[in-house]
Design a protein around this motif. Structure first.
Motif, PDB file in Angstrom:
ATOM      1  N   ALA A 112      62.729  41.719  -5.383  1.00 37.46           N
ATOM      2  CA  ALA A 112      62.228  40.140  -4.867  1.00 37.46           C
ATOM      3  C   ALA A 112      61.178  39.020  -5.627  1.00 37.46           C
ATOM      4  O   ALA A 112      60.677  38.602  -6.103  1.00 37.46           O
ATOM      5  N   HIS A 113      61.147  38.817  -7.753  1.00 41.26           N
ATOM      6  CA  HIS A 113      60.754  37.634  -7.880  1.00 41.26           C
ATOM      7  C   HIS A 113      61.575  37.250  -7.970  1.00 41.26           C
ATOM      8  O   HIS A 113      63.341  37.125  -7.775  1.00 41.26           O
ATOM      9  N   ASP A 114      61.362  36.063  -9.288  1.00 42.21           N
ATOM     10  CA  ASP A 114      62.156  34.840  -9.015  1.00 42.21           C
ATOM     11  C   ASP A 114      63.023  34.455 -10.149  1.00 42.21           C
ATOM     12  O   ASP A 114      64.102  33.610  -9.719  1.00 42.21           O
ATOM     13  N   HIS A 115      63.255  35.597 -11.182  1.00 45.67           N
ATOM     14  CA  HIS A 115      64.593  35.465 -11.798  1.00 45.67           C
ATOM     15  C   HIS A 115      66.115  36.233 -11.799  1.00 45.67           C
ATOM     16  O   HIS A 115      65.947  36.265 -12.492  1.00 45.67           O
ATOM     17  N   ILE A 116      66.208  36.190 -10.331  1.00 48.08           N
ATOM     18  CA  ILE A 116      66.926  36.807  -9.635  1.00 48.08           C
ATOM     19  C   ILE A 116      68.071  35.583  -9.171  1.00 48.08           C
ATOM     20  O   ILE A 116      67.478  34.803  -7.876  1.00 48.08           O
ATOM     21  N   THR A 117      69.483  35.493  -9.084  1.00 52.47           N
ATOM     22  CA  THR A 117      70.478  34.530  -8.532  1.00 52.47           C
ATOM     23  C   THR A 117      71.113  35.404  -7.517  1.00 52.47           C
ATOM     24  O   THR A 117      72.106  36.233  -8.000  1.00 52.47           O
ATOM     25  N   ILE A 118      71.653  35.011  -5.832  1.00 56.97           N
ATOM     26  CA  ILE A 118      72.903  35.848  -5.449  1.00 56.97           C
ATOM     27  C   ILE A 118      73.658  34.256  -5.686  1.00 56.97           C
ATOM     28  O   ILE A 118      72.833  33.055  -4.705  1.00 56.97           O
ATOM     29  N   SER A 119      74.576  35.532  -5.820  1.00 59.34           N
ATOM     30  CA  SER A 119      75.432  33.699  -5.627  1.00 59.34           C
ATOM     31  C   SER A 119      77.398  35.290  -4.911  1.00 59.34           C
ATOM     32  O   SER A 119      77.004  35.821  -5.078  1.00 59.34           O
ATOM     33  N   HIS A 120      77.660  33.448  -4.798  1.00 59.63           N
ATOM     34  CA  HIS A 120      79.151  34.291  -3.944  1.00 59.63           C
ATOM     35  C   HIS A 120      80.415  33.925  -4.584  1.00 59.63           C
ATOM     36  O   HIS A 120      80.638  32.631  -5.561  1.00 59.63           O
ATOM     37  N   CYS A 121      81.720  34.763  -4.279  1.00 57.84           N
ATOM     38  CA  CYS A 121      82.660  34.138  -5.894  1.00 57.84           C
ATOM     39  C   CYS A 121      83.309  34.233  -4.731  1.00 57.84           C
ATOM     40  O   CYS A 121      84.511  34.471  -5.230  1.00 57.84           O
ATOM     41  N   GLY A 122      83.712  33.845  -4.157  1.00 56.33           N
ATOM     42  CA  GLY A 122      84.686  33.328  -3.304  1.00 56.33           C
ATOM     43  C   GLY A 122      86.057  31.925  -4.061  1.00 56.33           C
ATOM     44  O   GLY A 122      85.517  31.249  -4.757  1.00 56.33           O
ATOM     45  N   PHE A 123      86.926  32.452  -3.723  1.00 57.16           N
ATOM     46  CA  PHE A 123      87.942  31.011  -4.498  1.00 57.16           C
ATOM     47  C   PHE A 123      89.110  30.866  -2.692  1.00 57.16           C
ATOM     48  O   PHE A 123      89.133  32.120  -2.628  1.00 57.16           O
ATOM     49  N   LEU A 124      89.283  30.052  -2.924  1.00 59.74           N
ATOM     50  CA  LEU A 124      90.516  29.792  -1.695  1.00 59.74           C
ATOM     51  C   LEU A 124      91.971  29.805  -2.640  1.00 59.74           C
ATOM     52  O   LEU A 124      91.776  28.991  -3.782  1.00 59.74           O
TER      53      LEU A 124
END
Length: 126
Positions: A112-124
């Motif tokens: 819930a707090h602002d210091h967390i990044t959600i990312s996707h690690c997909g590659f082709l």
């Protein structure tokens, strides 16, 4: 093909998660690894589980990692996953999938707090 991990910003941790599901048996597993900004190993996990689809396995892996970070009082981290579906749900903070709702709501509370990044690690592959 060479695959290289991008390190998090100084003072942050990076948490890579993955989930798997075997339709024939209804079993699966979750796993992940936590590293610091230098790529140093902090923690890893591997847990067998019962689930009913691959999205549930992916969601449970993210939930396990986010809960661990919260319990360790780690304020700054990146959660990286290979499921674009789960990544999009968490980034948009919205899901219409009632089967995933409980895990989804737990993840939202853990992140819930602002210091967390959600990312996707997909590659082709070419």
């Amino acid at each position: 093909m060479k695959v290289q991990c991008e390190m998090p910003e100084v003072g942050n941790l990076k948490v890579n998660t993955d989930g798997s599901f075997f339709k024939d048996t209804g079993t699966g597993g979750i796993g992940g690894i936590v590293r610091n900004e230098h790529g140093d190993f902090i923690m890893a996990f591997s847990v067998p589980l019962q689930c009913n689809n691959s999205n549930m396995a992916e969601m449970k892996a993210v939930k396990f990692a986010a809960k661990w970070c919260m319990n360790q009082r780690i304020p700054n981290f990146t959660l990286e996953m290979d499921s674009l579906v789960i990544c999009t749900m968490i980034r948009q903070r919205a899901t219409k999938n009632n089967k995933l709702r409980r895990e989804f709501e737990d993840i939202i509370s853990y992140t819930a707090h602002d210091h967390i990044t959600i990312s996707h690690c997909g590659f082709l592959l070419k």
